[in-house]
Design a protein around this motif. Sequence first.
Motif, PDB file in Angstrom:
ATOM      1  N   HIS A 282      -7.306   8.737  -9.614  1.00  0.00           N
ATOM      2  CA  HIS A 282      -8.515   8.486  -8.840  1.00  0.00           C
ATOM      3  C   HIS A 282      -9.730   8.691  -9.735  1.00  0.00           C
ATOM      4  O   HIS A 282      -9.678   9.446 -10.712  1.00  0.00           O
ATOM      5  CB  HIS A 282      -8.602   9.431  -7.643  1.00  0.00           C
ATOM      6  CG  HIS A 282      -7.595   9.152  -6.564  1.00  0.00           C
ATOM      7  ND1 HIS A 282      -7.659   8.029  -5.772  1.00  0.00           N
ATOM      8  CD2 HIS A 282      -6.505   9.856  -6.153  1.00  0.00           C
ATOM      9  CE1 HIS A 282      -6.655   8.047  -4.909  1.00  0.00           C
ATOM     10  NE2 HIS A 282      -5.935   9.133  -5.122  1.00  0.00           N
TER      11      HIS A 282
ATOM     12  N   GLU B 155     -10.817  14.162   2.509  1.00  0.00           N
ATOM     13  CA  GLU B 155     -10.555  13.579   3.827  1.00  0.00           C
ATOM     14  C   GLU B 155     -11.243  14.406   4.912  1.00  0.00           C
ATOM     15  O   GLU B 155     -10.714  14.599   6.002  1.00  0.00           O
ATOM     16  CB  GLU B 155      -9.045  13.491   4.102  1.00  0.00           C
ATOM     17  CG  GLU B 155      -8.350  12.340   3.433  1.00  0.00           C
ATOM     18  CD  GLU B 155      -8.048  12.593   1.958  1.00  0.00           C
ATOM     19  OE1 GLU B 155      -8.293  11.682   1.145  1.00  0.00           O
ATOM     20  OE2 GLU B 155      -7.592  13.685   1.624  1.00  0.00           O
TER      21      GLU B 155
ATOM     22  N   VAL C 231      -4.587  13.150   4.536  1.00  0.00           N
ATOM     23  CA  VAL C 231      -4.372  11.701   4.596  1.00  0.00           C
ATOM     24  C   VAL C 231      -3.927  11.254   5.987  1.00  0.00           C
ATOM     25  O   VAL C 231      -4.532  10.370   6.600  1.00  0.00           O
ATOM     26  CB  VAL C 231      -3.347  11.272   3.532  1.00  0.00           C
ATOM     27  CG1 VAL C 231      -2.960   9.808   3.723  1.00  0.00           C
ATOM     28  CG2 VAL C 231      -3.915  11.485   2.136  1.00  0.00           C
TER      29      VAL C 231
ATOM     30  N   ILE D 146      -5.900   9.043   8.914  1.00  0.00           N
ATOM     31  CA  ILE D 146      -5.320   7.863   9.548  1.00  0.00           C
ATOM     32  C   ILE D 146      -5.362   8.022  11.064  1.00  0.00           C
ATOM     33  O   ILE D 146      -5.737   7.098  11.800  1.00  0.00           O
ATOM     34  CB  ILE D 146      -3.875   7.643   9.071  1.00  0.00           C
ATOM     35  CG1 ILE D 146      -3.856   7.262   7.586  1.00  0.00           C
ATOM     36  CG2 ILE D 146      -3.172   6.568   9.900  1.00  0.00           C
ATOM     37  CD1 ILE D 146      -2.469   7.222   6.975  1.00  0.00           C
TER      38      ILE D 146
ATOM     39  N   TYR E 285       6.163   7.053   4.066  1.00  0.00           N
ATOM     40  CA  TYR E 285       5.125   7.860   3.418  1.00  0.00           C
ATOM     41  C   TYR E 285       5.375   9.347   3.658  1.00  0.00           C
ATOM     42  O   TYR E 285       5.322  10.156   2.721  1.00  0.00           O
ATOM     43  CB  TYR E 285       3.742   7.482   3.924  1.00  0.00           C
ATOM     44  CG  TYR E 285       2.683   8.456   3.463  1.00  0.00           C
ATOM     45  CD1 TYR E 285       2.251   8.473   2.137  1.00  0.00           C
ATOM     46  CD2 TYR E 285       2.144   9.402   4.334  1.00  0.00           C
ATOM     47  CE1 TYR E 285       1.310   9.391   1.695  1.00  0.00           C
ATOM     48  CE2 TYR E 285       1.210  10.322   3.899  1.00  0.00           C
ATOM     49  CZ  TYR E 285       0.796  10.303   2.588  1.00  0.00           C
ATOM     50  OH  TYR E 285      -0.132  11.224   2.149  1.00  0.00           O
TER      51      TYR E 285
ATOM     52  N   ASN F 108       1.011   9.173  -6.025  1.00  0.00           N
ATOM     53  CA  ASN F 108       1.084  10.556  -5.541  1.00  0.00           C
ATOM     54  C   ASN F 108       2.167  11.376  -6.222  1.00  0.00           C
ATOM     55  O   ASN F 108       2.137  12.612  -6.143  1.00  0.00           O
ATOM     56  CB  ASN F 108       1.336  10.578  -4.025  1.00  0.00           C
ATOM     57  CG  ASN F 108       0.113  10.188  -3.224  1.00  0.00           C
ATOM     58  OD1 ASN F 108      -0.998  10.172  -3.740  1.00  0.00           O
ATOM     59  ND2 ASN F 108       0.314   9.870  -1.964  1.00  0.00           N
TER      60      ASN F 108
ATOM     61  N   PHE G 123      -5.486   3.928  -0.381  1.00  0.00           N
ATOM     62  CA  PHE G 123      -5.636   4.535   0.933  1.00  0.00           C
ATOM     63  C   PHE G 123      -6.489   3.690   1.880  1.00  0.00           C
ATOM     64  O   PHE G 123      -6.089   3.446   3.032  1.00  0.00           O
ATOM     65  CB  PHE G 123      -6.187   5.954   0.785  1.00  0.00           C
ATOM     66  CG  PHE G 123      -6.215   6.737   2.071  1.00  0.00           C
ATOM     67  CD1 PHE G 123      -5.458   6.374   3.170  1.00  0.00           C
ATOM     68  CD2 PHE G 123      -7.009   7.868   2.181  1.00  0.00           C
ATOM     69  CE1 PHE G 123      -5.490   7.107   4.355  1.00  0.00           C
ATOM     70  CE2 PHE G 123      -7.059   8.603   3.350  1.00  0.00           C
ATOM     71  CZ  PHE G 123      -6.296   8.219   4.440  1.00  0.00           C
TER      72      PHE G 123
ATOM     73  N   MET H  54       1.016   3.988  -2.911  1.00  0.00           N
ATOM     74  CA  MET H  54       0.652   5.355  -2.533  1.00  0.00           C
ATOM     75  C   MET H  54       1.667   6.340  -3.084  1.00  0.00           C
ATOM     76  O   MET H  54       1.319   7.400  -3.603  1.00  0.00           O
ATOM     77  CB  MET H  54       0.561   5.493  -1.005  1.00  0.00           C
ATOM     78  CG  MET H  54      -0.715   4.961  -0.383  1.00  0.00           C
ATOM     79  SD  MET H  54      -0.733   5.076   1.435  1.00  0.00           S
ATOM     80  CE  MET H  54      -1.318   6.756   1.641  1.00  0.00           C
TER      81      MET H  54
ATOM     82  N   THR I  46       0.835  -1.212   0.000  1.00  0.00           N
ATOM     83  CA  THR I  46       0.000   0.000   0.000  1.00  0.00           C
ATOM     84  C   THR I  46       0.863   1.252   0.000  1.00  0.00           C
ATOM     85  O   THR I  46       0.573   2.208  -0.720  1.00  0.00           O
ATOM     86  CB  THR I  46      -0.947   0.017   1.215  1.00  0.00           C
ATOM     87  OG1 THR I  46      -0.204   0.082   2.425  1.00  0.00           O
ATOM     88  CG2 THR I  46      -1.832  -1.217   1.234  1.00  0.00           C
TER      89      THR I  46
END
Length: 373
Positions: free
Chosen positions: A40, A202, A123, A127, A308, A26, A53, A22, A18
């Motif tokens: 997306h 988000e 993001v 989380i 990340y 990005n 995500f 990501m 993931t």
Amino acid sequence: MALSNQRFTALDVFRGMTVCFMIIVNTPGNGATTFGPLHHAKWHGFTPTDLVFPSFLFAVGNAMSFVMPRLQALNQTQVLGKIFKRTFIIFLLGYLMYWFPFVHWEQQQLVFNPIGTTRIFGVLQRIALAYGIAALLIYYLNWKRALIVSVVGLFLYWVLLLLFGEPGAQLTLHGNAVLKLDTWLVGAEHLYMGEGVPFDPEGLLSTLPAVANVTAGFAIGYFLQKQGSTFEALAKLLLIGCLLLAVSYAWDLIFPVNKKLWTSSFVTLTVGLDCILLGILVYVIEMLHKTNWTYFFKVFGRNPLFIYLLSEVGAILMHFFRVGDISLYEATYRRLFMPLGNHIGSFLFAIAFMLCCWLVGYLLDKKKIYVRV
């Protein structure tokens, strides 16, 4: 029954995949020439990129299923301290990341980025909030009740969108309740502008259904720990995934799959796909013992949040520093990758950027350095 060490390998690989994807989605060299599957969905609909995500949130829950038993041995004050501390730090890192590097270029001069226009949600913030809410639910209610509450939350979110969105436009970009709440709460100047208008994918309200991605990940992790590496457990996991896909396609008819609104049908779709993907990994790694290919992704999986954050900060700095009249990011793409072709060059730029992040993770892993929040 405790899981073997290989189970942790499957989890690391799932989480690492993931993070890897990501970074790729990005940081394309040129967003306008990115391959379609790496975009997306514009609004309703689904692409492979939309799975990344929610899969990370699923992996957060999966990892929690290994940690929670240790937390249960602590007193309530210690547990709450750990949960709130982690939630706060991750949220703060996300906020500071959007403010960083605190200045921008304006007519060849550096101008301070005003705090009044800094994006609040994002993001890492999602989380943090989804983790914090899910952890509290699981700690106080146990995982079964937490999962039930999360499912109720999916239906509640559906009702809230219908009741508080603009009449006849509840599921549109301009009329949804997520936008209305965020605008009232933090103001339009603090929202994401990627859609051309103030709207945060988000946002606070759409974090409610995202909690279900985390609690579902916890439930699946707990299930696998109890069932062990058996064909029966694998069959059940794949069956759960397929049933959730069926629910998603039926629900999509009246409540469309939409990543930016994080609709309830989007949650069931992504959890279903994650169950299937994790089942495949468990089969290959646990049951066939084919692990030679896994180390690449384990590097990402062992320092996921750090790598990340590194990728985001690295991209921000490349956009900030200038080479003549253009950013270092654009100059690198134009000179090294664009000659290879617009789409191929953009994709290879993303791969190269991802590999640079992987190299940092590799060096950390070799030194046994694991950044924990």
